[in-house]
Design a protein around this motif. Structure first.
Motif, short mmCIF file in Angstrom:
data_model
loop_
_atom_site.label_atom_id
_atom_site.label_comp_id
_atom_site.label_asym_id
_atom_site.label_seq_id
_atom_site.Cartn_x
_atom_site.Cartn_y
_atom_site.Cartn_z
N MET A 1 0.84 -1.20 0.00
CA MET A 1 0.00 0.00 0.00
C MET A 1 0.88 1.25 0.00
N THR A 2 0.51 2.22 -0.81
CA THR A 2 1.30 3.46 -0.86
C THR A 2 0.90 4.39 0.28
N TYR A 3 1.82 4.68 1.15
CA TYR A 3 1.53 5.56 2.29
C TYR A 3 2.47 6.74 2.31
N TRP A 4 3.23 6.93 1.22
CA TRP A 4 4.21 8.00 1.18
C TRP A 4 3.85 9.00 0.09
N GLN A 5 4.46 10.18 0.20
CA GLN A 5 4.37 11.18 -0.87
C GLN A 5 5.80 11.47 -1.32
N ILE A 6 5.95 11.71 -2.61
CA ILE A 6 7.27 12.06 -3.14
C ILE A 6 7.17 13.49 -3.66
N ARG A 7 8.12 14.34 -3.22
CA ARG A 7 8.10 15.75 -3.63
C ARG A 7 9.52 16.29 -3.65
N ALA A 8 9.67 17.46 -4.25
CA ALA A 8 10.98 18.11 -4.26
C ALA A 8 11.33 18.58 -2.85
N ALA A 9 12.59 18.44 -2.49
CA ALA A 9 13.04 18.89 -1.17
C ALA A 9 13.12 20.41 -1.15
N SER A 10 12.88 20.98 0.02
CA SER A 10 13.10 22.41 0.21
C SER A 10 14.22 22.59 1.24
N LEU A 11 14.66 23.82 1.41
CA LEU A 11 15.74 24.08 2.35
C LEU A 11 15.34 23.68 3.78
N GLU A 12 14.05 23.75 4.07
CA GLU A 12 13.57 23.39 5.42
C GLU A 12 13.74 21.89 5.69
N ASP A 13 13.92 21.09 4.65
CA ASP A 13 14.04 19.63 4.83
C ASP A 13 15.47 19.18 5.14
N ILE A 14 16.44 20.09 5.04
CA ILE A 14 17.84 19.65 5.04
C ILE A 14 18.21 18.90 6.32
N VAL A 38 24.32 20.34 0.96
CA VAL A 38 22.95 20.04 0.50
C VAL A 38 22.25 21.33 0.08
N GLU A 39 22.46 22.38 0.86
CA GLU A 39 21.85 23.68 0.50
C GLU A 39 22.36 24.13 -0.88
N HIS A 40 23.66 23.98 -1.09
CA HIS A 40 24.25 24.36 -2.38
C HIS A 40 23.65 23.53 -3.51
N PHE A 41 23.48 22.22 -3.27
CA PHE A 41 22.90 21.35 -4.30
C PHE A 41 21.48 21.79 -4.65
N ILE A 42 20.66 22.04 -3.63
CA ILE A 42 19.26 22.41 -3.88
C ILE A 42 19.19 23.74 -4.64
N LYS A 43 20.04 24.68 -4.24
CA LYS A 43 20.00 25.99 -4.91
C LYS A 43 20.54 25.92 -6.34
N THR A 44 21.52 25.03 -6.56
CA THR A 44 22.12 24.93 -7.90
C THR A 44 21.26 24.07 -8.83
N ASN A 45 20.53 23.11 -8.24
CA ASN A 45 19.75 22.16 -9.05
C ASN A 45 18.31 22.12 -8.52
N PRO A 46 17.56 23.22 -8.71
CA PRO A 46 16.22 23.26 -8.11
C PRO A 46 15.36 22.08 -8.59
N GLY A 47 14.67 21.45 -7.65
CA GLY A 47 13.76 20.36 -8.00
C GLY A 47 14.44 19.02 -8.22
N SER A 48 15.76 18.95 -8.05
CA SER A 48 16.50 17.73 -8.39
C SER A 48 16.78 16.82 -7.20
N LEU A 49 16.47 17.28 -6.00
CA LEU A 49 16.56 16.40 -4.83
C LEU A 49 15.13 16.10 -4.41
N LEU A 50 14.75 14.83 -4.55
CA LEU A 50 13.40 14.42 -4.18
C LEU A 50 13.43 13.74 -2.82
#
Ligand SMILES: CC(C)(COP(=O)(O)OP(=O)(O)OC[C@H]1O[C@@H](n2cnc3c(N)ncnc32)[C@H](O)[C@@H]1OP(=O)(O)O)[C@@H](O)C(=O)NCCC(=O)NCCS
Length: 140
Positions: A1-14, A38-50
């Motif tokens: 059963m699927t009980y998870w959600q998959i989304r792009a990470a935000s800085l608040e998730d680090i 991780v902050e650098h990765f998210i800012k350089t590659n928006p939407g690429s860390l799920l």
């Protein structure tokens, strides 16, 4: 059963992402899992860390980047107590859709030689092992 959600990470998730990664040896490398990196990765590659979330908890991650030439996957993992329920497959499927939409012709990833679990996973899903490639790194 699927009980998870998959989304792009935000800085608040680090902080939660780093907390997940600290117990997973198979994804550790010479690149430090630090807040700044991780902050650098998210800012350089928006939407690429799920991230995969169950309620307020982050239970899986995958980074998928396409630089206009090659695409690669990094830091793909599922928290140990959520494995073998299809989440790894769902995370990879989601990141592959993103990379295909961006025009990536191929996606590469590395696993440690002794990571038999991940190798069995990739082989089950139909990933092709490259036997004609040796991997070299230059470490600054
Ligand atoms: C690899 C990983 C992400 C797989 O996540 P998962 O959520 O357990 O994977 P799934 O449930 O989607 O597995 C799909 C199928 O892959 C195969 N598989 C997954 N893990 C396996 C293992 N350890 N051994 C053998 N086969 C495995 C199974 O056939 C599985 O289907 P089944 O459970 O119905 O038999 C997870 O084991 C993990 O986080 N490992 C540590 C980090 C890591 O190695 N990451 C990869 C770095 S390159």
């Amino acid at each position: 059963m699927t009980y998870w959600q998959i989304r792009a990470a935000s800085l608040e998730d680090i902080a939660a992402i780093l907390d997940l990664w600290k117990d997973i040896d198979e994804i550790k490398s010479t690149i430090e899992d630090s807040y700044d990196n991780v902050e650098h990765f998210i800012k350089t590659n928006p939407g690429s860390l799920l991230v995969a979330c169950a309620g307020n908890e982050i239970i899986g991650t995958v980074m998928g980047v396409y630089n206009g030439w090659r695409a690669a996957i990094y830091h793909f993992c599922v928290r140990e107590d959520h494995r073998r329920r299809g989440l790894g497959q769902a995370l990879l499927q989601t990141v592959l859709v993103h990379l295909k939409e961006q025009g990536a012709p191929r996606v590469d990833l590395y696993t440690y030689i002794d990571n038999r679990g991940a190798q069995a996973f990739y082989e089950k899903l139909g990933w092709q092992e490259r036997s004609n490639v040796k991997n070299y790194s230059w470490i600054f």
